[in-house]
Design an enzyme around this catalytic site. Structure first.
Site, PDB file in Angstrom:
ATOM      1  N   GLY A 260      -4.923  -1.862   5.024  1.00  0.00           N
ATOM      2  CA  GLY A 260      -4.091  -2.966   4.525  1.00  0.00           C
ATOM      3  C   GLY A 260      -4.718  -4.328   4.794  1.00  0.00           C
ATOM      4  O   GLY A 260      -4.799  -5.183   3.912  1.00  0.00           O
ATOM      5  N   ARG A 261      -5.188  -4.544   6.035  1.00  0.00           N
ATOM      6  CA  ARG A 261      -5.704  -5.875   6.379  1.00  0.00           C
ATOM      7  C   ARG A 261      -7.115  -6.125   5.852  1.00  0.00           C
ATOM      8  O   ARG A 261      -7.698  -7.173   6.074  1.00  0.00           O
ATOM      9  CB  ARG A 261      -5.622  -6.091   7.893  1.00  0.00           C
ATOM     10  CG  ARG A 261      -6.236  -4.994   8.718  1.00  0.00           C
ATOM     11  CD  ARG A 261      -5.814  -5.068  10.183  1.00  0.00           C
ATOM     12  NE  ARG A 261      -6.312  -3.924  10.951  1.00  0.00           N
ATOM     13  CZ  ARG A 261      -5.690  -2.772  11.043  1.00  0.00           C
ATOM     14  NH1 ARG A 261      -4.566  -2.570  10.387  1.00  0.00           N
ATOM     15  NH2 ARG A 261      -6.193  -1.789  11.764  1.00  0.00           N
TER      16      ARG A 261
ATOM     17  N   HIS B  36      -3.882 -33.101  17.791  1.00  0.00           N
ATOM     18  CA  HIS B  36      -2.687 -33.819  18.235  1.00  0.00           C
ATOM     19  C   HIS B  36      -1.622 -32.865  18.745  1.00  0.00           C
ATOM     20  O   HIS B  36      -0.454 -33.214  18.839  1.00  0.00           O
ATOM     21  CB  HIS B  36      -2.149 -34.681  17.090  1.00  0.00           C
ATOM     22  CG  HIS B  36      -3.105 -35.778  16.730  1.00  0.00           C
ATOM     23  ND1 HIS B  36      -3.080 -37.006  17.338  1.00  0.00           N
ATOM     24  CD2 HIS B  36      -4.158 -35.793  15.879  1.00  0.00           C
ATOM     25  CE1 HIS B  36      -4.067 -37.751  16.851  1.00  0.00           C
ATOM     26  NE2 HIS B  36      -4.737 -37.026  15.967  1.00  0.00           N
TER      27      HIS B  36
ATOM     28  N   GLU C  17      -4.556  -6.701  14.855  1.00  0.00           N
ATOM     29  CA  GLU C  17      -4.058  -5.383  14.457  1.00  0.00           C
ATOM     30  C   GLU C  17      -5.189  -4.354  14.517  1.00  0.00           C
ATOM     31  O   GLU C  17      -4.951  -3.167  14.681  1.00  0.00           O
ATOM     32  CB  GLU C  17      -3.451  -5.448  13.039  1.00  0.00           C
ATOM     33  CG  GLU C  17      -2.529  -4.284  12.728  1.00  0.00           C
ATOM     34  CD  GLU C  17      -1.685  -4.472  11.464  1.00  0.00           C
ATOM     35  OE1 GLU C  17      -0.544  -4.946  11.549  1.00  0.00           O
ATOM     36  OE2 GLU C  17      -2.185  -4.136  10.385  1.00  0.00           O
TER      37      GLU C  17
ATOM     38  N   LYS D 202       0.838  -1.200   0.000  1.00  0.00           N
ATOM     39  CA  LYS D 202       0.000   0.000   0.000  1.00  0.00           C
ATOM     40  C   LYS D 202       0.876   1.255   0.000  1.00  0.00           C
ATOM     41  O   LYS D 202       0.671   2.171  -0.762  1.00  0.00           O
ATOM     42  CB  LYS D 202      -0.915  -0.049   1.225  1.00  0.00           C
ATOM     43  CG  LYS D 202      -1.863   1.108   1.330  1.00  0.00           C
ATOM     44  CD  LYS D 202      -2.816   0.926   2.506  1.00  0.00           C
ATOM     45  CE  LYS D 202      -3.568   2.224   2.762  1.00  0.00           C
ATOM     46  NZ  LYS D 202      -4.448   2.149   3.925  1.00  0.00           N
TER      47      LYS D 202
ATOM     48  N   GLU E 140      10.532  -4.611   4.550  1.00  0.00           N
ATOM     49  CA  GLU E 140      10.646  -6.019   4.145  1.00  0.00           C
ATOM     50  C   GLU E 140      10.337  -6.167   2.660  1.00  0.00           C
ATOM     51  O   GLU E 140      11.059  -6.827   1.904  1.00  0.00           O
ATOM     52  CB  GLU E 140       9.641  -6.887   4.940  1.00  0.00           C
ATOM     53  CG  GLU E 140       9.908  -6.968   6.426  1.00  0.00           C
ATOM     54  CD  GLU E 140       9.196  -5.894   7.228  1.00  0.00           C
ATOM     55  OE1 GLU E 140       8.884  -4.816   6.670  1.00  0.00           O
ATOM     56  OE2 GLU E 140       8.964  -6.121   8.430  1.00  0.00           O
TER      57      GLU E 140
ATOM     58  N   LYS F 284       9.374  -0.773  14.421  1.00  0.00           N
ATOM     59  CA  LYS F 284      10.013  -0.426  13.139  1.00  0.00           C
ATOM     60  C   LYS F 284      11.076   0.636  13.361  1.00  0.00           C
ATOM     61  O   LYS F 284      12.165   0.584  12.806  1.00  0.00           O
ATOM     62  CB  LYS F 284       8.979   0.179  12.178  1.00  0.00           C
ATOM     63  CG  LYS F 284       8.007  -0.769  11.556  1.00  0.00           C
ATOM     64  CD  LYS F 284       7.238  -0.012  10.463  1.00  0.00           C
ATOM     65  CE  LYS F 284       5.886  -0.611  10.199  1.00  0.00           C
ATOM     66  NZ  LYS F 284       5.042   0.228   9.351  1.00  0.00           N
TER      67      LYS F 284
HETATM   68  O1  F6P Z   1       2.025  -4.401   9.930  1.00  0.00           O
HETATM   69  C1  F6P Z   1       1.846  -3.061   9.655  1.00  0.00           C
HETATM   70  C2  F6P Z   1       1.324  -2.810   8.267  1.00  0.00           C
HETATM   71  O2  F6P Z   1       1.219  -1.451   8.083  1.00  0.00           O
HETATM   72  C3  F6P Z   1      -0.008  -3.504   7.984  1.00  0.00           C
HETATM   73  O3  F6P Z   1      -1.091  -2.814   8.449  1.00  0.00           O
HETATM   74  C4  F6P Z   1       0.053  -3.655   6.517  1.00  0.00           C
HETATM   75  O4  F6P Z   1      -0.881  -4.598   6.085  1.00  0.00           O
HETATM   76  C5  F6P Z   1       1.483  -4.086   6.319  1.00  0.00           C
HETATM   77  O5  F6P Z   1       2.206  -3.325   7.277  1.00  0.00           O
HETATM   78  C6  F6P Z   1       2.044  -3.884   4.945  1.00  0.00           C
HETATM   79  O6  F6P Z   1       2.005  -2.555   4.552  1.00  0.00           O
HETATM   80  P1  F6P Z   1       2.185  -2.148   3.042  1.00  0.00           P
HETATM   81  O7  F6P Z   1       1.081  -2.746   2.245  1.00  0.00           O
HETATM   82  O8  F6P Z   1       2.147  -0.653   3.029  1.00  0.00           O
HETATM   83  O9  F6P Z   1       3.516  -2.666   2.565  1.00  0.00           O
END
Ligand code: F6P
Length: 547
Positions: free
Chosen positions: A268-269, A385, A354, A208, A214, A513
């Site tokens: 995002g979620r 199990h 979240e 987003k 990452e 972060k």
């Molecule tokens: O974990 C934090 C967060 O901002 C989530 O809400 C989001 O889904 C994820 O990081 C990834 O963010 P982006 O889509 O901006 O890379």
């Protein structure tokens, strides 16, 4: 927006007293043969059935919970959600994931502008692009058809499409495989790329913000891997971006033609219904994705138009609040007896924790009541199990959702029957338990000697009275998956609304972060300093020696 401290109303007080006076007297095994309760505490929405008869509630408790929803103006909250009011107060944003699955092409206004034409424009482009990939008209740089798509994203830009891909694989034509790389641990990307050919691989960089450390680090590494085999111009055929940050996408070198946008009013979620679902279209086909949207839209209509007492997400939310806030339970397990849903608990962990893992209310005050529970789970029968011992005889209280379908998509009828027998059995066993008399009879039948019997007796008794919900469906189709996911999304919304917290921001992920950024620059300088505390400095000294 009406701000209400739920604990100050009459319903809360009433529920507190019901928790003291009535709850301890509820003995679920008394309902063992109660067909009326089994049927009346059950709602269906198309081919999805929700049964909540095995909960520690009765009509009085349910009425008080519905009263709590009323006192919290939940109905106006639901309208605020669908009408695009800016209910994400700390970011001043609307929360309109429901608009992403509206089949109407117009009619959802935000700040006076209709958002649906843009939504459908992106969906049309997703359809055209994924069709071109699947029919081979969009090829790789060497002219070969694309056989693999790698979605690089994390959190909401990974968990939803990954969960849905695992759930619906059998519905796709099987020509293009999807892969999901999320972790910044390089082994994730390394193992994925080891199986792939740059000539036939397409990367979808899903973020987003297009700034997530990452994802951007993995995307850069994937581009380097690709450029070992291809000319720079090949990036324009092999890299797709999904983002709201179009500037950063262009800077990365992805063409406008292969950029699919979405909007800051999509959390995002809650974004799997947007272009974030592109990997699903490319692997399973656009029709499958569209069926998922239709299923979610079906739930949206159910949620918006049903009376609270008939409304599945509202009931899920209220029952959850009963355990969380009045009985003091903090753990909720998601137990799908459908291997295809093996990532569903992980998906719901983000969606729920979240959203509702907050200790400050909408006015900025620390809340005096519990908010979101701990969500966890694994598919049955594997969970049986592993951790069911604790569910049956442990000292922690956990409410559970059991989820299964009558049919599956494999030829192994015997396995399906065994799976379902376990799905039917476990919630029943949790509820009814096994009393001393029954245990004695069993042990006598087994021929166990009297001394041994007395020793074993307490270990073999099951107190029971352990509650659960059931979701049962005919088959896990794309439509049903869409329905099911939206049920949980709306449950989460209702709980956050009643708890008077903001469910659609995530400030709690920022601190970690920021600290990591400081430590990373000290690692690069080989100079542990102010960003690292004493334990981190100790670990960094070892890291320098061991790396
Ligand atoms: O974990 C934090 C967060 O901002 C989530 O809400 C989001 O889904 C994820 O990081 C990834 O963010 P982006 O889509 O901006 O890379």
């Amino acid at each position: 927006m009406k701000v209400v401290d739920p604990t100050q109303g009459k319903a809360w007080k009433n529920l507190e007293s019901l928790a003291q006076q009535v709850a301890p007297k509820i003995e679920l095994s008394a309902f063992r043969d109660d067909a009326k309760r089994a049927r009346s505490y059950q709602k269906t929405s198309k081919d999805l059935l929700f049964n909540y008869a095995r909960n520690l509630v009765d009509d009085r408790i349910l009425d008080a919970l519905l009263e709590l929803a009323e006192e919290s103006s939940l109905r106006s909250g639901i309208e605020a959600l669908f009408n695009g009011e800016k209910i994400n107060g700390t970011e001043n944003r609307a929360v309109l994931h429901t608009a992403l699955r509206r089949s109407d092409r117009s009619g959802v206004l935000l700040d006076g502008m209709d958002v649906l034409p843009d939504v459908h424009e992106v969906l049309d482009r997703m359809k055209a692009f994924s069709t071109a990939l699947l029919d081979g008209s969009h090829t790789g740089f060497s002219g070969k058809p694309i056989t693999d798509v790698v979605n690089i994203g994390i959190g909401g830009s990974d968990l939803g499409p990954l969960m849905a891909y695992e759930a619906l694989k059998e519905f796709g034509p099987g020509r293009i495989k999807a892969h999901y790389v999320s972790n910044v641990d390089g082994i994730h990307l390394h193992r994925c790329l080891a199986e792939l050919d740059p000539e036939t691989t397409l990367f979808i960089v899903a973020s987003k913000t297009f700034t997530t450390q990452e994802t951007m680090s993995n995307a850069r590494a994937a581009r380097e891997w690709f450029l070992q085999a291809a000319e720079a111009s090949g990036v324009q055929r092999h890299f797709v971006a999904i983002s709201t940050n179009l500037e950063a996408v262009a800077e990365f070198g992805i063409s406008e033609e292969l950029t699919f946008g979405f909007w800051n009013w999509v959390g995002g979620r809650y974004s799997m219904w947007s272009a974030i679902g592109l990997s699903l279209c490319c692997s399973l086909g656009y029709d499958v994705f569209e069926q998922m949207l239709r299923g979610a839209e079906h739930t949206d209509e159910h949620f918006r138009s049903s009376e609270p007492s008939e409304n599945i997400p509202v009931l899920m939310a209220l029952i959850g609040i009963w355990y969380n806030n009045f009985l003091g339970w903090s753990s909720h397990a998601i137990l799908p007896y459908d291997q295809r849903l093996h990532r569903f608990p992980a998906y719901l962990q983000q969606a729920d924790m979240e959203s509702n893992g907050k200790y400050v209310d909408r006015t900025g005050k620390k809340i005096g009541h519990q908010s979101g529970p701990i969500i966890w789970g694994e598919p049955g029968t594997n969970g049986q199990h592993a951790f069911y011992q604790l569910l049956h005889q442990g000292t922690k209280n956990t409410s559970c959702d059991f989820i299964a379908g009558a049919r599956s998509r494999h030829p192994y009828d015997e396995q399906q029957e065994i799976l379902l027998a376990n799905f039917f059995a476990q919630p029943q066993a949790l509820m009814n338990g096994l009393d001393e008399k029954e245990v004695r009879v069993n042990m006598q039948r087994e021929g166990i000697e009297t001394d041994k019997m007395e020793q074993l007796l307490p270990h073999r008794i099951f107190e029971g009275n352990r509650p659960s919900n059931v979701f049962f469906y005919k088959e896990l189709t794309p439509f049903v998956l869409g329905q099911l996911v939206a049920m949980y999304e709306h449950k989460i919304f209702c709980q956050g609304w009643i708890w008077n917290i903001f469910s659609f921001d995530q400030w709690g992920v920022e601190l970690g972060k920021k600290v990591a950024k400081g430590i990373l620059s000290e690692m690069k300088e080989h100079a542990p300093g102010a960003a690292s505390d004493a334990v981190t400095q100790e670990l960094l000294r070892h890291w320098e020696r061991w790396k």
